[in-house]
Design a protein around this motif. Structure first.
Motif, PDB file in Angstrom:
ATOM      1  N   GLN A   1      -1.537 -21.747 -20.941  1.00 17.04           N
ATOM      2  CA  GLN A   1      -1.293 -20.581 -22.068  1.00 17.04           C
ATOM      3  C   GLN A   1      -1.625 -19.066 -21.312  1.00 17.04           C
ATOM      4  O   GLN A   1      -0.561 -18.255 -21.713  1.00 17.04           O
ATOM      5  N   GLU A   2      -2.477 -18.967 -20.586  1.00 19.04           N
ATOM      6  CA  GLU A   2      -2.546 -17.430 -19.868  1.00 19.04           C
ATOM      7  C   GLU A   2      -1.359 -17.163 -19.012  1.00 19.04           C
ATOM      8  O   GLU A   2      -0.992 -16.265 -19.104  1.00 19.04           O
TER       9      GLU A   2
ATOM     10  N   THR B   1       1.158 -17.548 -23.887  1.00 16.95           N
ATOM     11  CA  THR B   1       1.301 -18.176 -25.044  1.00 16.95           C
ATOM     12  C   THR B   1      -0.054 -18.581 -25.688  1.00 16.95           C
ATOM     13  O   THR B   1      -0.734 -19.475 -24.959  1.00 16.95           O
ATOM     14  N   GLY B   2      -0.383 -18.256 -26.810  1.00 15.82           N
ATOM     15  CA  GLY B   2      -1.463 -18.761 -27.541  1.00 15.82           C
ATOM     16  C   GLY B   2      -1.103 -19.790 -28.919  1.00 15.82           C
ATOM     17  O   GLY B   2       0.020 -19.668 -29.405  1.00 15.82           O
ATOM     18  N   SER B   3      -1.973 -20.438 -28.981  1.00 14.94           N
ATOM     19  CA  SER B   3      -1.791 -21.392 -30.015  1.00 14.94           C
ATOM     20  C   SER B   3      -2.719 -21.073 -31.300  1.00 14.94           C
ATOM     21  O   SER B   3      -3.752 -20.415 -31.203  1.00 14.94           O
ATOM     22  N   PHE B   4      -2.249 -21.492 -32.407  1.00  9.54           N
ATOM     23  CA  PHE B   4      -3.019 -21.038 -33.834  1.00  9.54           C
ATOM     24  C   PHE B   4      -2.788 -22.289 -34.482  1.00  9.54           C
ATOM     25  O   PHE B   4      -1.771 -22.960 -34.495  1.00  9.54           O
TER      26      PHE B   4
ATOM     27  N   GLU C   1      -9.107 -22.163 -43.619  1.00  9.09           N
ATOM     28  CA  GLU C   1      -9.770 -21.887 -42.291  1.00  9.09           C
ATOM     29  C   GLU C   1      -8.667 -21.744 -41.239  1.00  9.09           C
ATOM     30  O   GLU C   1      -7.440 -22.373 -41.454  1.00  9.09           O
ATOM     31  N   ALA C   2      -9.048 -21.187 -40.116  1.00  7.50           N
ATOM     32  CA  ALA C   2      -7.775 -20.758 -39.217  1.00  7.50           C
ATOM     33  C   ALA C   2      -8.539 -20.999 -37.814  1.00  7.50           C
ATOM     34  O   ALA C   2      -9.920 -20.578 -37.611  1.00  7.50           O
ATOM     35  N   PHE C   3      -7.712 -21.121 -36.839  1.00  6.06           N
ATOM     36  CA  PHE C   3      -8.090 -21.269 -35.489  1.00  6.06           C
ATOM     37  C   PHE C   3      -7.125 -20.629 -34.507  1.00  6.06           C
ATOM     38  O   PHE C   3      -5.848 -20.696 -34.767  1.00  6.06           O
ATOM     39  N   TRP C   4      -7.772 -19.715 -33.614  1.00  4.62           N
ATOM     40  CA  TRP C   4      -6.884 -19.218 -32.726  1.00  4.62           C
ATOM     41  C   TRP C   4      -7.427 -19.464 -31.324  1.00  4.62           C
ATOM     42  O   TRP C   4      -8.729 -19.678 -31.100  1.00  4.62           O
ATOM     43  N   SER C   5      -6.708 -19.736 -30.445  1.00  9.02           N
ATOM     44  CA  SER C   5      -7.125 -20.175 -29.083  1.00  9.02           C
ATOM     45  C   SER C   5      -7.418 -18.922 -28.258  1.00  9.02           C
ATOM     46  O   SER C   5      -7.090 -17.720 -28.708  1.00  9.02           O
ATOM     47  N   LYS C   6      -8.088 -18.998 -27.031  1.00  8.88           N
ATOM     48  CA  LYS C   6      -8.510 -17.806 -26.612  1.00  8.88           C
ATOM     49  C   LYS C   6      -7.458 -16.630 -26.242  1.00  8.88           C
ATOM     50  O   LYS C   6      -7.600 -15.660 -26.099  1.00  8.88           O
TER      51      LYS C   6
END
Length: 214
Positions: free
Chosen positions: A30-31, A35-38, A46-51
């Motif tokens: 991803q780095e 590209t980040g995932s969510f 509820e939500a989630f984000w990758s680093k």
């Protein structure tokens, strides 16, 4: 009486190590790809984000992510369209794909392409799962290319110089600049045949053109 129980946890440890390795590889990928995932559970909120998503948005990873956080970080000129995409996805229960800009605290701007799909759990909960890619470098390259093309077109116009590329097998232009059209009186929207080119050449110069073609 002392009772001692022993358990072989080798397989569990192997599984844990494999999972850690997989997560590390995903984070690196991803780095590298910016590209980040969510994910966002529209039922529970509820939500989630990758680093990498936090890094792209330049938001503290300890912050609780939410769709509103995206809107707040969006460039003011793009906020209405981002809200429309989010509202439309919720209303129509569809995935989405769109591009927008971020306005960061330091005043810099990022271009983002976000894509998500809708999923439903066995219990009926609705969740959006997707990815956000930082495409700033690509957009800047496109802007630079357009700027260079504009400079070239202006230079050709000032010097009355056209540029072109010709397919000797297909007998057609692969490319011709706007100045070529102006010099020869071609319609920019129309294909140009070899006969059309010859019709623009002075009769006394046609033999030289034919010699070059050989």
């Amino acid at each position: 009486i002392v009772l001692i129980a022993c358990e072989d946890v080798t397989e569990r440890k192997r599984t844990e190590l494999a999972l850690q390795r997989s997560e590390a590889h995903l984070a690196q990928a991803q780095e590298l790809s910016h590209t980040g995932s969510f994910s966002w559970n529209a039922t529970t909120g509820e939500a989630f984000w990758s680093k990498e998503t936090f890094r792209i948005f330049q938001i503290d990873p300890q912050t609780i992510p939410s769709p509103q956080l995206v809107v707040d970080r969006t460039h003011p000129d793009d906020r209405a369209s981002v809200k429309e995409v989010i509202d439309g996805a919720m209303r129509d229960l569809n995935g989405f794909e769109h591009e927008y800009r971020l306005l960061l605290p330091d005043g810099s701007v990022k271009h983002i392409r976000a894509k998500a799909r809708l999923t439903r759990s066995a219990s009926g909960e609705i969740e959006f799962v997707g990815a956000a890619t930082d495409i700033t470098a690509a957009r800047r390259a496109e802007q630079q290319l357009r700027r260079s093309e504009a400079y070239l077109a202006e230079a050709q116009h000032l010097t009355h110089t056209g540029s072109w590329s010709w397919d000797v097998h297909g007998l057609d232009f692969v490319y011709r600049s706007a100045e070529v059209d102006r010099l020869f009186g071609f319609d920019p929207q129309e294909p140009v045949s070899i006969e059309t080119i010859r019709s623009r050449i002075h009769p006394e110069d046609l033999p030289r053109l034919q010699e070059v073609q050989r």
